[in-house]
Every structure is written in C-alpha cells, then in structure tokens.
Write an enzyme that holds these catalytic residues in place. Structure first.
Site, PDB file in Angstrom:
ATOM      1  N   LYS A 167       0.804  -1.230   0.000  1.00 30.76           N
ATOM      2  CA  LYS A 167       0.000   0.000   0.000  1.00 30.76           C
ATOM      3  C   LYS A 167       0.838   1.282   0.000  1.00 30.76           C
ATOM      4  O   LYS A 167       0.426   2.308  -0.530  1.00 30.76           O
ATOM      5  CB  LYS A 167      -0.940   0.023   1.215  1.00 30.76           C
ATOM      6  N   SER A 172       1.997  -9.836  -0.818  1.00 27.83           N
ATOM      7  CA  SER A 172       1.595  -8.422  -0.754  1.00 27.83           C
ATOM      8  C   SER A 172       1.811  -7.795   0.618  1.00 27.83           C
ATOM      9  O   SER A 172       1.962  -6.582   0.726  1.00 27.83           O
ATOM     10  CB  SER A 172       0.135  -8.286  -1.177  1.00 27.83           C
ATOM     11  N   GLU A 219      -9.960   6.127   2.866  1.00 27.96           N
ATOM     12  CA  GLU A 219     -10.787   5.087   3.464  1.00 27.96           C
ATOM     13  C   GLU A 219      -9.866   3.937   3.840  1.00 27.96           C
ATOM     14  O   GLU A 219      -8.780   3.801   3.300  1.00 27.96           O
ATOM     15  CB  GLU A 219     -11.821   4.589   2.454  1.00 27.96           C
TER      16      GLU A 219
HETATM   17  C1  PLP Z   1      -5.072  -4.203   1.065  1.00 28.50           C
HETATM   18  C2  PLP Z   1      -4.342  -5.467   0.880  1.00 28.50           C
HETATM   19  C3  PLP Z   1      -4.656  -6.351  -0.183  1.00 28.50           C
HETATM   20  C4  PLP Z   1      -5.796  -6.140  -1.120  1.00 28.50           C
HETATM   21  O1  PLP Z   1      -5.740  -4.996  -1.890  1.00 28.50           O
HETATM   22  P1  PLP Z   1      -5.374  -5.007  -3.443  1.00 28.50           P
HETATM   23  O2  PLP Z   1      -5.707  -3.638  -3.857  1.00 28.50           O
HETATM   24  O3  PLP Z   1      -6.235  -6.036  -4.090  1.00 28.50           O
HETATM   25  O4  PLP Z   1      -3.947  -5.332  -3.556  1.00 28.50           O
HETATM   26  C5  PLP Z   1      -3.867  -7.478  -0.347  1.00 28.50           C
HETATM   27  N1  PLP Z   1      -2.857  -7.758   0.504  1.00 28.50           N
HETATM   28  C6  PLP Z   1      -2.552  -6.953   1.535  1.00 28.50           C
HETATM   29  C7  PLP Z   1      -1.415  -7.336   2.428  1.00 28.50           C
HETATM   30  C8  PLP Z   1      -3.278  -5.785   1.765  1.00 28.50           C
HETATM   31  O5  PLP Z   1      -2.954  -5.002   2.798  1.00 28.50           O
END
Ligand code: PLP
Length: 408
Positions: free
Chosen positions: A100, A389, A122
């Site tokens: 993020k 992620s 948000e």
């Molecule tokens: C917010 C988040 C997601 C999902 O958001 P995307 O916009 O689909 O990437 C996935 N993994 C983590 C660790 C997140 O914090």
C-alpha cells in the site's frame, strides 16, 4: 465464457482517455466531483511526465518505503510441494507492512504538487489507513481516515497505529459499517472539501483516473520482479499468482508481463466460507456487471441490484467490487482467476510460517494457496512467482483466536 486472447496485447492502450478498460471503468460520480477528477487526471499526467516528480518518488520509495524489495526463493516450500520452483516477491518487507505504501507515496507527492493541505482516505483492514497516516506524518499534512465501526473493532491495533502517527480516525456507523461505507463517507467529505483536500484512494478501484494511477504506482512490483528473475534464473516465470481485493497488488505485479504470452497470470479472490451468497467476496463467481463507487465492473449484488454482504477471513479482500482493469483482462482471457477459502488459508498461513520463517498476511495467503496448488502439479523446471503483498503481524491476534489460543 471468456473470449480467446487477442494478440498482441497492448497494455498501454488501457484505459482510454475517458478511463474505460473495454466496457469497464469510467467515471460514475456526482457532478460536483467531475471537476476534481479532471483536475487530478491533469495533475497526474503532468507529474508523470516531470522527471523531478519521478526522481522524488523513487527516492522516497527507496529511503522511506524500502524498495527494491527482495525476490526470495522459497526453498523448503518448493521441496514440500515437490514441483515447480516457488519464488516470493517480498512486498511484505515494505515499511508499514504491505504494498500500500507504493501508492500512498505516489499520491501524497501528487497532493503536494497540487497544493492540497489535507488528506483523506478510506480503510478496511487498516493497512491503507496506516500507509496514508505514515506518509502524511512524513510530509506534515493533516490526515483524516474513514473506517467502518465494525472494522475499527476488528483492527484496533491499526487504529492505534494511525492515531500514533497523528491521523484522525473517523468511525463510520452507516450500512454494514465496513469498507464500502467508509468509501461512501470519504467521497462525501471530498465533495464538501475538494478545494483543499486530496482523497488517497487505496486500491485500483473507483472513478478514472484512480484505477490507472494506482496501477501505475504499483507497477514497480512487476518491473523489479522481472529484472530480478532474469538475473537469478535467466528467464521469465511460467506463472505469477497474486491475491485480488480491489486489485492493486495484482495488477502491479502483472502489468509488465501482460504482453509476455508465455507467462500465465492468476488472480486469487476470497472464497470465504464457500461460494454461497453472502459468504464470500469472489466477484467473478456470481458477480454481475454494475456500477459501484464510480466504476463499472463486476459486483456482488442481489437480483434487485442491492450490494450483497461479503465475507472473508481477510478484511483486505472483503469488498463487493473488483477493479475494472481486472474485469477487462478476465473478459478477454488474458488473466485467469481462482479463489481460496478461509479454511485453506488458515492451513497455508501456518504451513508457510513453519516452512519459511515468514508469516504472510491473510490476504497474501490466498495467493499462496493457489500458488502451492499449481506448483505441486508443475514439473521441477518451471517457475512460479507469488506476490507476497503483506506481512501477517496484523493478523496474528485474529488467527490465535480462531485457533483457540488465548494471548495475554
Ligand atoms: C489491502 C491489501 C490487499 C488487497 O488490496 P489489493 O488492492 O487487491 O492489492 C492485499 N494484501 C494486503 C497485504 C493488503 O494489505
């Protein structure tokens, strides 16, 4: 059925000038926001073409966020699966714990260029709120985060982190009191305060130019991974797997491989307790075309068009709409989509922690579930890249509770 892949794909042709990815995307907002979105689109186009902006962003991505992130060979997991070699792209190592921050940094620098003094955002699970609070603290901007009251309860640690960094967290009591309602509230604020306020939207969602802009800020994931794999293995991966909430980490890692026909791309949605109405958040399993919060895309809705309740063990994937670029590439057959259910996620969360010494975010664990299934049936000379992620520190309280472990 998805159509055959048209060749060749031109990834830079999407979206068009009006923000359409094929029939998806667009700008479905009240009149009062049109000017703001146009102004934002123009400012972004100018910034993107300005070497000073690009250099400043890459400086902060390195120094503040911790880029480049490592490419990691998951050796014991690979041996455990007995098939393809598994690599992780380590977005979990970034500052604030997930991808993020790539987008939050890009947008906060844009807000500064536009002379905006106040930032709103948000948040669902709180990861985007934490990333936004962090960049606002760093650049000395006022920060207001909208968060559903239910999510504030579930993610109290992230609420405290945001407040420590000086953000005001406003609880949203309307609707289901979760992410969708927080977005509504943030949009309401933006309409009222648009002159001095920038809205840092947290995923590849919403009205144009957000899906394109957020994608661009996350492209660095795929660009780095491509160079790293070429250096390490001398070739491209055979498959890339990423989880899909709104779709930002997935489109970020996929984008620079869209025109490589040998690379299979797989997005993984939240299957929750199974594909039964109200029990999951897999928009491509039972979602229908509709408009939600500025964009035309696949949405989980009932026959009257009311937004369906969603469920996932991971708050970050728990949203009724999917980013419009995903809808487009799914329709033309370039990206395939799967889903992972809560019970599989709980199992793989523990497996990967034990085998690799890496505790993944529950969101990222969805990608791991699918990546593991695929690696198992592929020969040993194949390469599977899984986008990690985020890290799972934020999830350990919840997992402990689900496993019946009491923490002091
Ligand atoms: C917010 C988040 C997601 C999902 O958001 P995307 O916009 O689909 O990437 C996935 N993994 C983590 C660790 C997140 O914090």
């Amino acid at each position: 059925m998805p159509a055959a892949v048209p060749t060749p794909i031109d990834r830079h042709s999407q979206p068009d000038a009006a923000g359409h990815f094929g029939p998806f995307g667009g700008v479905y907002v009240p009149e009062t926001l049109m000017t703001a979105l146009e102004e934002l689109g123009a400012a972004y186009a100018a910034a993107k073409a300005d070497p000073a902006y690009v250099a400043e962003l890459s400086h902060h991505l390195k120094e503040f966020a911790g880029r480049p992130t490592e490419l990691y060979f998951a050796e014991r997991l690979t041996a455990h699966c007995g098939g393809a070699k598994i690599y992780f792209k380590r977005e979990d190592l970034l500052h604030t714990g997930a991808h993020k921050i790539n987008n939050a940094l890009g947008q906060v620098l844009l807000a500064l260029r536009m002379g905006k003094k106040r930032i709103i955002a948000e948040t669902g699970a709180g990861q985007h709120g934490v990333a936004t609070a962090a960049v606002c603290a760093k650049f000395g901007l006022q920060c207001v985060i909208y968060m559903g009251a239910v999510d504030m309860d579930r993610q109290s640690l992230n609420v405290f982190r945001m407040r420590l960094m000086g953000a005001e967290v406003r609880g949203v009591e309307s609707g289901q009191k979760t992410l969708k309602d927080a977005v509504n509230e943030a949009m309401r604020d933006w309409v009222t305060n648009v002159r001095d306020t920038h809205y840092i939207l947290g995923s590849a969602l919403g009205a144009h130019p957000y899906p394109m802009m957020v994608r661009d800020f996350h492209r660095v994931i795929g660009q780095e991974a491509k160079a790293q794999l070429l250096a390490r293995e001398g070739r491209l991966p055979d498959e890339i797997v990423a989880c899909v909430g709104g779709g930002s980490n997935a489109i970020g890692v996929f984008f620079d491989f869209l025109e490589e026909p040998s690379v299979k791309l797989i997005g993984v949605e939240a299957g929750g307790r199974g594909i039964v109405r109200g029990e999951h958040a897999a928009r491509f399993e039972g979602g229908k075309l509709g408009v939600l919060q500025g964009s035309k895309t696949y949405i989980l809705q009932n026959p009257d068009g009311q937004i369906e309740l969603t469920h996932s063990v991971s708050a970050g994937l728990d949203y009724a709409a999917i980013g419009p670029e995903h809808a487009y590439y799914r329709d033309i057959g370039r990206i395939n989509y799967a889903y992972a259910c809560d019970d599989e996620v709980m199992e793989v969360f523990q497996l990967v922690s034990r085998l690799e010494g890496i505790i993944p975010a529950l969101e990222s664990t969805h990608a791991l579930v699918e990546g593991i299934k695929r690696a198992k049936v592929l020969p040993k000379d194949k390469l599977v890249l899984i986008n990690l992620s985020g890290r799972g520190d934020k999830d350990v309280n919840q997992v402990a509770k689900m496993l019946g472990v009491t923490l002091k």
